[in-house]
Write a protein that holds these residues in place. Structure first.
Motif, mmCIF file in Angstrom:
data_model
loop_
_atom_site.group_PDB
_atom_site.id
_atom_site.type_symbol
_atom_site.label_atom_id
_atom_site.label_comp_id
_atom_site.label_asym_id
_atom_site.label_seq_id
_atom_site.Cartn_x
_atom_site.Cartn_y
_atom_site.Cartn_z
ATOM 1 N N PHE A 1 22.833 35.785 38.003
ATOM 2 C CA PHE A 1 21.151 35.056 38.294
ATOM 3 C C PHE A 1 20.550 35.632 38.969
ATOM 4 C CE2 PHE A 1 23.964 31.985 38.777
ATOM 5 C CZ PHE A 1 24.254 31.537 37.589
ATOM 6 N N ASN A 2 20.536 37.160 39.338
ATOM 7 C CA ASN A 2 19.519 38.297 39.869
ATOM 8 C C ASN A 2 19.134 39.427 38.816
ATOM 9 O OD1 ASN A 2 19.293 36.255 42.334
ATOM 10 N ND2 ASN A 2 20.539 38.299 43.466
ATOM 11 N N SER A 3 19.977 40.163 38.147
ATOM 12 C CA SER A 3 20.089 40.852 36.715
ATOM 13 C C SER A 3 18.788 40.032 35.988
ATOM 14 C CB SER A 3 21.376 40.861 36.110
ATOM 15 O OG SER A 3 20.924 42.343 34.909
ATOM 16 N N PHE A 4 17.781 40.578 35.474
ATOM 17 C CA PHE A 4 16.949 40.719 34.783
ATOM 18 C C PHE A 4 16.393 39.014 34.774
ATOM 19 C CE2 PHE A 4 19.374 44.319 33.019
ATOM 20 C CZ PHE A 4 18.169 44.823 32.615
ATOM 21 N N TRP A 5 16.613 38.120 36.394
ATOM 22 C CA TRP A 5 16.126 37.631 35.780
ATOM 23 C C TRP A 5 14.915 36.989 36.411
ATOM 24 C CZ3 TRP A 5 18.494 32.953 36.228
ATOM 25 C CH2 TRP A 5 17.796 31.743 36.749
ATOM 26 N N ASN A 6 14.014 38.298 36.480
ATOM 27 C CA ASN A 6 12.062 37.443 36.914
ATOM 28 C C ASN A 6 11.596 37.809 35.467
ATOM 29 O OD1 ASN A 6 12.625 36.878 39.339
ATOM 30 N ND2 ASN A 6 12.562 39.223 40.397
ATOM 31 N N SER A 7 12.251 37.982 34.018
ATOM 32 C CA SER A 7 11.895 38.279 33.296
ATOM 33 C C SER A 7 10.740 37.196 32.484
ATOM 34 C CB SER A 7 12.528 38.622 31.830
ATOM 35 O OG SER A 7 11.934 39.291 30.395
ATOM 36 N N GLU A 8 9.656 36.861 32.130
ATOM 37 C CA GLU A 8 9.557 35.888 31.383
ATOM 38 C C GLU A 8 9.273 35.774 30.180
ATOM 39 O OE1 GLU A 8 6.839 33.302 33.330
ATOM 40 O OE2 GLU A 8 7.948 34.723 35.255
ATOM 41 N N SER A 9 10.545 36.555 28.795
ATOM 42 C CA SER A 9 10.899 36.662 27.728
ATOM 43 C C SER A 9 12.287 35.597 28.060
ATOM 44 C CB SER A 9 11.021 37.855 27.737
ATOM 45 O OG SER A 9 11.682 38.143 26.213
ATOM 46 N N VAL A 10 11.878 35.273 27.035
ATOM 47 C CA VAL A 10 13.068 34.694 26.464
ATOM 48 C C VAL A 10 14.714 35.208 26.669
ATOM 49 C CG1 VAL A 10 13.880 33.073 24.514
ATOM 50 C CG2 VAL A 10 12.245 32.735 25.193
ATOM 51 N N ASN A 11 14.700 36.030 25.761
ATOM 52 C CA ASN A 11 15.255 37.391 25.936
ATOM 53 C C ASN A 11 15.272 38.871 26.807
ATOM 54 O OD1 ASN A 11 17.232 39.728 25.530
ATOM 55 N ND2 ASN A 11 16.475 40.271 23.475
ATOM 56 N N PRO A 12 15.299 38.640 28.019
ATOM 57 C CA PRO A 12 15.043 39.767 29.057
ATOM 58 C C PRO A 12 15.983 40.918 29.248
ATOM 59 C CG PRO A 12 16.391 37.855 29.899
ATOM 60 C CD PRO A 12 16.600 37.842 28.333
ATOM 61 N N TYR A 13 16.333 40.616 28.004
ATOM 62 C CA TYR A 13 17.790 42.203 28.526
ATOM 63 C C TYR A 13 17.154 42.840 27.451
ATOM 64 C CZ TYR A 13 21.070 38.969 30.607
ATOM 65 O OH TYR A 13 21.701 38.041 31.125
ATOM 66 N N GLY A 14 16.738 42.849 25.985
ATOM 67 C CA GLY A 14 16.101 43.967 25.760
ATOM 68 C C GLY A 14 17.220 45.104 25.027
ATOM 69 N N THR A 15 16.700 46.223 25.293
ATOM 70 C CA THR A 15 17.581 47.017 24.940
ATOM 71 C C THR A 15 18.110 47.342 26.026
ATOM 72 O OG1 THR A 15 16.607 48.737 25.102
ATOM 73 C CG2 THR A 15 17.173 47.502 22.834
ATOM 74 N N ALA A 16 17.757 47.149 27.208
ATOM 75 C CA ALA A 16 18.341 47.470 28.963
ATOM 76 C C ALA A 16 19.588 47.689 28.893
ATOM 77 C CB ALA A 16 17.192 47.071 29.864
ATOM 78 N N VAL A 17 21.066 46.575 28.470
ATOM 79 C CA VAL A 17 22.231 46.468 29.451
ATOM 80 C C VAL A 17 22.954 47.240 27.437
ATOM 81 C CG1 VAL A 17 21.620 45.101 30.486
ATOM 82 C CG2 VAL A 17 21.839 44.144 27.877
ATOM 83 N N THR A 18 24.447 47.002 28.072
ATOM 84 C CA THR A 18 25.092 47.622 27.121
ATOM 85 C C THR A 18 25.777 46.023 26.451
ATOM 86 O OG1 THR A 18 25.555 49.568 27.546
ATOM 87 C CG2 THR A 18 27.407 48.937 26.592
#
Length: 271
Positions: free
Chosen positions: A74-91
């Motif tokens: 619940f904290n990782s990439f939590w504050n993003s305002e996008s529906v997809n908060p991860y993008g290409t930043a995760v494996t």
């Protein structure tokens, strides 16, 4: 008279003797009593079985474990305002088992539009549309926290994004009213919104998405919407299958080669 008294005395003496004999037979030897007491003493537990030893340490360990899970999910990439908060930043793992046994249908309506490419609009439809009426209750599909409550006029309209303890995120679009706020914890089946017809919508319905680390997954691959239950308790995510859905597009048709163009190429080749 004397004989009667003698007989009475004799009966009394015999009764006393019988009682004494019975008591003597029931009384255990002293050595047996000592052994019995020793056995009972040795059976007593060294600690109180109803008391949790090191209770504070155990509770702290549980809290630390829960905090680590909470921080990871619940904290990782939590504050993003996008529906997809991860993008290409995760494996993205090649394979991951997701527990979906807790599923509760967000609304009881039937499917009005499936997941997939829409040639009519020339774009990908990343969710499953479910029939409802404006004002119908929309419920959380799984337990988790509300990450976003937003409005998008040319898309989702009023929409909610939830992140769940199983690692999935679900999206609920075209709503008319929010019943929850960001960072609020919600259990599966709890009301989160009212259905509507906001945003890019041609009629009242719920747009429902399932995403794993940002990758959209066909909800019908997880859920049997007709019976409102998951197909299996564990959904096996496979990157080779579902990773493609991010960049899915119809194959471009090759132009048919005319007879005249073939003749021109043949002439150039002969020259």
């Amino acid at each position: 008279m004397k004989l009667l008294k003698f007989n009475t005395l004799l009966i009394s003496l015999l009764a006393s003797a019988a009682a004494f004999t019975a008591q003597a037979q029931l009384k255990l030897p002293k050595s047996h009593t000592n052994q019995h007491n020793s056995l009972i003493a040795n059976q007593r537990p060294s600690v109180n079985p109803f008391k949790i030893e090191n209770n504070d340490l155990l509770l702290n360990q549980i809290k630390a474990r829960e905090a680590a899970i909470d921080n990871e999910i619940f904290n990782s990439f939590w504050n993003s305002e996008s529906v997809n908060p991860y993008g290409t930043a995760v494996t993205i793992p090649d394979h991951h088992d997701i527990d979906v046994s807790e599923f509760v249908s967000p609304c009881p309506g039937h499917i009005t539009s499936n997941y997939g490419y829409r040639s009519r609009f020339g774009r990908m439809h990343y969710g499953t549309d479910l029939k409802l009426q404006v004002g119908d209750t929309v419920r959380a599909a799984f337990s988790g926290k509300i990450r976003l409550t937003k409005y998008e006029g040319r898309g989702y309209g009023y929409y909610v994004v939830m992140r769940h303890e199983n690692g999935l995120e679900t999206v609920y679009g075209h709503l008319s009213r929010f019943l929850v706020k960001p960072n609020q914890y919600v259990k599966a089946g709890d009301p989160i919104a009212l259905g509507g017809n906001t945003g890019r919508s041609t009629g009242p319905h719920l747009h429902f998405e399932c995403r794993y680390l940002g990758i959209p997954i066909n909800p019908a691959a997880i859920i049997d919407f007709e019976n409102q239950v998951p197909h299996k308790d564990i959904f096996a995510f496979d990157k080779r299958t579902y990773g493609k859905s991010q960049k899915y597009a119809p194959a471009k048709k090759r132009k048919a080669k005319t007879t005249a163009s073939r003749k021109r190429r043949t002439k150039r080749a002969r020259k």
